[in-house]
Motif scaffolding. Structure first.
Motif, PDB file in Angstrom:
ATOM      1  N   GLN A   2      -9.188   4.622   9.250  1.00  0.00           N
ATOM      2  CA  GLN A   2     -10.599   4.844   9.555  1.00  0.00           C
ATOM      3  C   GLN A   2     -11.409   3.699   8.943  1.00  0.00           C
ATOM      4  O   GLN A   2     -10.977   3.088   7.961  1.00  0.00           O
ATOM      5  N   PRO A   3     -12.588   3.411   9.491  1.00  0.00           N
ATOM      6  CA  PRO A   3     -13.430   2.380   8.878  1.00  0.00           C
ATOM      7  C   PRO A   3     -13.664   2.695   7.407  1.00  0.00           C
ATOM      8  O   PRO A   3     -13.917   3.839   7.045  1.00  0.00           O
ATOM      9  N   GLY A   4     -13.516   1.699   6.579  1.00  0.00           N
ATOM     10  CA  GLY A   4     -13.718   1.857   5.148  1.00  0.00           C
ATOM     11  C   GLY A   4     -12.465   2.207   4.361  1.00  0.00           C
ATOM     12  O   GLY A   4     -12.492   2.201   3.133  1.00  0.00           O
ATOM     13  N   ASP A   5     -11.358   2.540   5.060  1.00  0.00           N
ATOM     14  CA  ASP A   5     -10.104   2.836   4.364  1.00  0.00           C
ATOM     15  C   ASP A   5      -9.570   1.575   3.688  1.00  0.00           C
ATOM     16  O   ASP A   5      -9.734   0.474   4.203  1.00  0.00           O
ATOM     17  N   ALA A   6      -8.931   1.754   2.550  1.00  0.00           N
ATOM     18  CA  ALA A   6      -8.304   0.638   1.845  1.00  0.00           C
ATOM     19  C   ALA A   6      -6.916   0.401   2.433  1.00  0.00           C
ATOM     20  O   ALA A   6      -6.202   1.345   2.765  1.00  0.00           O
ATOM     21  N   VAL A   7      -6.544  -0.849   2.555  1.00  0.00           N
ATOM     22  CA  VAL A   7      -5.242  -1.225   3.081  1.00  0.00           C
ATOM     23  C   VAL A   7      -4.614  -2.204   2.103  1.00  0.00           C
ATOM     24  O   VAL A   7      -5.259  -3.151   1.661  1.00  0.00           O
ATOM     25  N   LYS A   8      -3.353  -1.964   1.770  1.00  0.00           N
ATOM     26  CA  LYS A   8      -2.640  -2.869   0.873  1.00  0.00           C
ATOM     27  C   LYS A   8      -1.629  -3.641   1.713  1.00  0.00           C
ATOM     28  O   LYS A   8      -0.877  -3.048   2.483  1.00  0.00           O
ATOM     29  N   MET A   9      -1.619  -4.960   1.564  1.00  0.00           N
ATOM     30  CA  MET A   9      -0.705  -5.804   2.335  1.00  0.00           C
ATOM     31  C   MET A   9      -0.087  -6.835   1.417  1.00  0.00           C
ATOM     32  O   MET A   9      -0.710  -7.274   0.459  1.00  0.00           O
ATOM     33  N   ASP A  10       1.140  -7.204   1.737  1.00  0.00           N
ATOM     34  CA  ASP A  10       1.781  -8.341   1.097  1.00  0.00           C
ATOM     35  C   ASP A  10       1.705  -9.496   2.077  1.00  0.00           C
ATOM     36  O   ASP A  10       2.065  -9.348   3.240  1.00  0.00           O
ATOM     37  N   VAL A  11       1.223 -10.627   1.630  1.00  0.00           N
ATOM     38  CA  VAL A  11       1.070 -11.799   2.483  1.00  0.00           C
ATOM     39  C   VAL A  11       1.863 -12.941   1.874  1.00  0.00           C
ATOM     40  O   VAL A  11       1.811 -13.177   0.665  1.00  0.00           O
ATOM     41  N   LYS A  12       2.596 -13.644   2.722  1.00  0.00           N
ATOM     42  CA  LYS A  12       3.363 -14.791   2.261  1.00  0.00           C
ATOM     43  C   LYS A  12       2.894 -16.014   3.051  1.00  0.00           C
ATOM     44  O   LYS A  12       2.876 -15.994   4.272  1.00  0.00           O
ATOM     45  N   LEU A  13       2.505 -17.049   2.359  1.00  0.00           N
ATOM     46  CA  LEU A  13       2.099 -18.288   2.987  1.00  0.00           C
ATOM     47  C   LEU A  13       3.345 -19.126   3.219  1.00  0.00           C
ATOM     48  O   LEU A  13       4.038 -19.499   2.277  1.00  0.00           O
ATOM     49  N   ASN A  14       3.665 -19.353   4.486  1.00  0.00           N
ATOM     50  CA  ASN A  14       4.868 -20.117   4.823  1.00  0.00           C
ATOM     51  C   ASN A  14       4.637 -21.618   4.813  1.00  0.00           C
ATOM     52  O   ASN A  14       5.515 -22.378   4.428  1.00  0.00           O
ATOM     53  N   ARG A  15       3.451 -22.009   5.255  1.00  0.00           N
ATOM     54  CA  ARG A  15       3.220 -23.440   5.410  1.00  0.00           C
ATOM     55  C   ARG A  15       1.733 -23.703   5.593  1.00  0.00           C
ATOM     56  O   ARG A  15       1.034 -22.908   6.196  1.00  0.00           O
TER      57      ARG A  15
END
Length: 172
Positions: A2-15
């Motif tokens: 829903q709008p305003g929900d918190a989302v946790k993500m893992d991000v990896k920068l490849n290049r």
């Protein structure tokens, strides 16, 4: 979500690309999309050329083949519709069917995330009790990503046989 929900993500920068590499990557991506679009159009043309039925093309991007005429009004934004359908690939393989599940589907016209855009466009051509087949190009179906389940691959033109069982009009 829903709008305003918190989302946790893992991000990896490849290049990290410099400006020239980035521009080359964009050109390569556009070429790939164009190639896939050309291939999708070729498959659709082959299907239509070998198909014994004569579909009518509509400017909204879908092709239409009536099976059974219905009666009454057509569904409009805000109406709740009940449909049964079977989804096919161009080669005739079934990928989804409410008939096989033994359960029709209800949804509100115009409410995002319930059905693909092509199904809403198709239903706008039907009145209650009507049944028809529709050819829905990928950009009105699951697009370049394919279905979230992985059953429908990216850039897949689909055929839906849809029966509009009921319309509950929005009386607002």
């Amino acid at each position: 979500l829903q709008p305003g929900d918190a989302v946790k993500m893992d991000v990896k920068l490849n290049r990290i690309l410099d400006k020239t590499e980035y521009e080359q990557a964009i050109v390569a991506y556009k070429d790939m999309v164009e190639d896939r679009d050309i291939e999708e159009q070729r498959k659709l043309k082959t299907f239509l050329d070998t198909c014994e039925s004569h579909y009518t093309f509509f400017s909204n991007g879908i092709d239409y083949l009536p099976i059974t005429q219905g009666a009454g009004e057509v569904a409009e934004k805000g109406d709740v519709v009940k449909i049964s359908y079977t989804g096919y690939f161009l080669d005739g393989r079934v990928f989804e069917s409410t008939y096989m599940r033994g359960q029709s589907m209800e949804f509100k016209i115009g409410e995002q995330g319930q059905v693909i855009k092509g199904i809403e466009l198709a239903i706008s051509l039907l009145n209650q009790g009507a049944k028809a087949k529709f050819i829905i190009p990928s950009q009105l179906a699951f697009g370049e990503a394919g279905s979230s389940t992985g059953i429908v691959p990216p850039y897949s033109t689909l055929i839906y046989e849809i029966e509009l069982l009921n319309i509950n009009k929005n009386n607002n």
